[in-house]
Write an enzyme that holds these catalytic residues in place. Structure first.
Site, PDB file in Angstrom:
ATOM      1  N   ASP A 121       4.363 -85.292  49.785  1.00 51.06           N
ATOM      2  CA  ASP A 121       4.736 -84.417  50.897  1.00 51.06           C
ATOM      3  C   ASP A 121       3.533 -84.515  51.821  1.00 51.06           C
ATOM      4  O   ASP A 121       2.469 -83.946  51.527  1.00 51.06           O
ATOM      5  CB  ASP A 121       4.943 -82.978  50.428  1.00 51.06           C
ATOM      6  N   HIS A 122       3.670 -85.251  52.912  1.00 55.21           N
ATOM      7  CA  HIS A 122       2.455 -85.583  53.665  1.00 55.21           C
ATOM      8  C   HIS A 122       1.803 -84.340  54.276  1.00 55.21           C
ATOM      9  O   HIS A 122       0.630 -84.378  54.634  1.00 55.21           O
ATOM     10  CB  HIS A 122       2.726 -86.678  54.702  1.00 55.21           C
ATOM     11  N   HIS A 125       8.263 -79.645  53.582  1.00 60.76           N
ATOM     12  CA  HIS A 125       7.032 -79.221  54.255  1.00 60.76           C
ATOM     13  C   HIS A 125       6.940 -77.706  54.443  1.00 60.76           C
ATOM     14  O   HIS A 125       5.907 -77.090  54.160  1.00 60.76           O
ATOM     15  CB  HIS A 125       6.908 -79.891  55.622  1.00 60.76           C
TER      16      HIS A 125
HETATM   17  C1  BG6 Z   1       8.772 -86.068  58.325  1.00 66.33           C
HETATM   18  C2  BG6 Z   1      10.162 -85.949  58.881  1.00 66.33           C
HETATM   19  O1  BG6 Z   1       8.760 -85.736  56.966  1.00 66.33           O
HETATM   20  O2  BG6 Z   1       7.903 -85.203  59.032  1.00 66.33           O
HETATM   21  C3  BG6 Z   1      10.181 -86.245  60.360  1.00 66.33           C
HETATM   22  O3  BG6 Z   1      11.033 -86.837  58.217  1.00 66.33           O
HETATM   23  C4  BG6 Z   1       9.168 -85.404  61.081  1.00 66.33           C
HETATM   24  O4  BG6 Z   1      11.466 -86.045  60.907  1.00 66.33           O
HETATM   25  C5  BG6 Z   1       7.807 -85.481  60.413  1.00 66.33           C
HETATM   26  O5  BG6 Z   1       9.075 -85.875  62.406  1.00 66.33           O
HETATM   27  C6  BG6 Z   1       6.841 -84.499  61.017  1.00 66.33           C
HETATM   28  O6  BG6 Z   1       5.569 -84.777  60.527  1.00 66.33           O
HETATM   29  P1  BG6 Z   1       4.270 -84.403  61.365  1.00 66.33           P
HETATM   30  O7  BG6 Z   1       3.130 -84.769  60.489  1.00 66.33           O
HETATM   31  O8  BG6 Z   1       4.332 -85.196  62.633  1.00 66.33           O
HETATM   32  O9  BG6 Z   1       4.380 -82.929  61.638  1.00 66.33           O
END
Ligand code: BG6
Length: 499
Positions: free
Chosen positions: A181-182, A244
């Site tokens: 989960d980045h 997230h």
């Molecule tokens: C991803 C989603 O997990 O997270 C995307 O699949 C989204 O749709 C992205 O744009 C958002 O990540 P961040 O780091 O740009 O907030």
């Protein structure tokens, strides 16, 4: 966990010709190399369907890193020489045999003790097949350790997530599985625990006696871009909330762990998720609002509505925006709403957490507003990183009035080029065997269980609101808070938090 040695490993990237590999994985591994966090004893094997060669892959790697601020030709060349490519058919046992032979050869060549990371950066329908084949074809049978890194989506509901989990668990033990989960790799998401557990002035107040509500906003200006096909079946609920947003809720709500080990932190997060009040399908409308963007303007440019995007059904009822109220029924949080909202094509790109403290028992001061401004703790996750505290002070001069005072701490002044990206940290964590910032199966299970009831209630058009691209979402999301006597705090970066 070994943080002193430089990890020696091979990373096998399934889906090496894809976008994620190019945008995130290659640059992150390069940064680790450049910073000396990995030694010369590593190799990366890219596998995918296309009939590329080592050189085609190396060229892509070069392209993906050459524009980075810290890139230099010499290290780029040395780095690229660690990359190898194997054309691959995920259903053919011959492919796994060739992969195993290649990995064994690279172990010898780079003096790698059989450590292997298998990184799934491709269409999720193959995750299970690949994992089981890796085991049955002996690719996981090495003298070193093996780890599986798995990208989202981890299933599209509880049933499919369970099925996927059962498949991969045939080949990998839970402690060998790193579910990405980045958001958990973001600096300020990692900072939530520190803010809470390293400050005597917050933790004693971190409960329903002093906090009135918590708001988490993650807004994006981008639309679905070329991901219409995926997004149609996912929507904002599965794409952002299930993972997230719920991860941020669990970090904000968890009890202090007895220590900072992976198991203790995870077990507290899991406990918080277990306390989430389930929302019954007939109650969803009282707790959740969904929206879909229509045409509008973003930064002065006209943009189409969701239904006109590529690979999107012109009558689509997929939500591109979700706002919700989550209740955590335990001693600490009973009665405190956690409001979340996230969406595409909103007015700005921003992720922020606002913790609103309760009012004092009585107001001794004259204010030009009806009430004293509530104290707020704002955690800026992105794009700016930092903390803001809104306190009250005396208005300057001969007056008995109060005025909100804003204290800002910003990480942005720190040299950004050196701040590792989320993926860089997560890949490194996986290399050193630290699974703390990855999702445990129990977390995935609990969040799908919660989310499934909501998607079950969203099977038709009713209750799908539209918002114009470039707005902060549908007006119904405001009403969600207003009926509880609250309002969303603005998330612009101009410090306008006063009422
Ligand atoms: C991803 C989603 O997990 O997270 C995307 O699949 C989204 O749709 C992205 O744009 C958002 O990540 P961040 O780091 O740009 O907030």
């Amino acid at each position: 966990m070994n943080t002193t040695n430089k990890p020696k490993t091979t990373i096998v990237i399934f889906g090496a010709t894809g976008d994620l590999a190019k945008r995130k994985l290659f640059p992150s591994i390069y940064n680790l190399y450049k910073k000396g966090k990995i030694s010369e004893e590593f190799a990366v094997v890219g596998v995918a369907r296309r009939s590329w060669t080592d050189e085609t892959l190396r060229e892509t790697v070069r392209e993906s890193i050459q524009d980075q601020a810290n890139a230099d030709t010499e290290t780029i060349e040395a780095f690229c020489n660690h990359f190898y490519y194997l054309p691959f058919d995920v259903t053919s046992s011959q492919s796994y045999k060739e992969l195993n032979d290649m990995l064994t050869r690279l172990d010898d060549q780079y003096n790698i003790p059989g450590n292997r990371i298998f990184y799934m950066a491709m269409a999720p329908e193959f995750f299970g097949t690949i994992a089981t084949n890796l085991k049955s074809q002996g690719v996981t049978d090495t003298p070193g350790w093996t780890r599986l890194v798995i990208e989202k989506p981890f299933g599209h509901d509880l049933t499919s997530a369970k099925e996927l989990n059962d498949n991969i668990r045939e080949a990998f033990a839970e402690e060998e599985i790193y579910r990405i989960d980045h958001y958990l790799g973001k600096e300020m998401v990692q900072n939530i625990e520190v803010i809470r557990f390293a400050n005597a002035m917050f933790e004693p107040l971190w409960n329903n006696r002093y906090i009135s509500n918590i708001q988490i906003t993650s807004s994006e200006t981008l639309g679905v871009e070329d991901r219409g096909g995926y997004y149609e079946a996912s929507g904002a609920l599965r794409d952002m909330v299930q993972n997230h947003m719920m991860q941020m809720v669990s970090l904000l709500a968890m009890e202090p762990p007895i220590n900072l080990t992976t198991d203790e932190i995870r077990s507290e997060k899991i406990k918080a998720l277990r306390a989430l009040r389930p929302v019954q399908p007939e109650e969803v409308k009282d707790y959740f609002v969904r929206g879909q963007y229509g045409p509008g303007e973003i930064n002065g440019d006209e943009v189409p509505g969701y239904r006109s995007e590529a690979n999107v059904d012109p009558e689509s009822i997929t939500e591109t925006y979700v706002a919700g109220k989550l209740m955590i029924d335990n001693f600490r949080w009973a009665g405190v709403p956690f409001y979340i909202r996230t969406g595409k094509r909103m007015v700005l790109k921003s992720t922020k957490i606002v913790v609103q403290f309760k009012e004092l028992p009585m107001n001794l001061y004259v204010t030009d507003k009806e009430q004293i401004h509530p104290n707020l703790l704002i955690i800026h996750i992105q794009p700016d990183e930092g903390i803001t505290l809104i306190l009250n002070g005396k208005k300057f001069g001969p007056t008995g009035e109060t005025t909100p005072v804003q204290l800002d701490y910003s990480n942005n002044t720190i040299d950004n080029a050196n701040t590792p990206e989320a993926y860089e940290r997560l890949i490194y964590d996986c290399m050193i065997g630290d699974a703390t910032n990855f999702t445990h199966w129990d977390e995935v299970y609990l969040s799908w269980k919660f989310i499934d009831a909501i998607s079950a209630a969203w099977k038709d058009q009713e209750g799908l609101h539209t918002y114009q691209a470039g707005e902060m979402g549908p007006k119904e999301a405001k009403q969600l808070l207003e009926k509880d006597g609250f309002h969303w705090w603005p998330v612009n970066n101009e410090g306008k938090y006063s009422i």
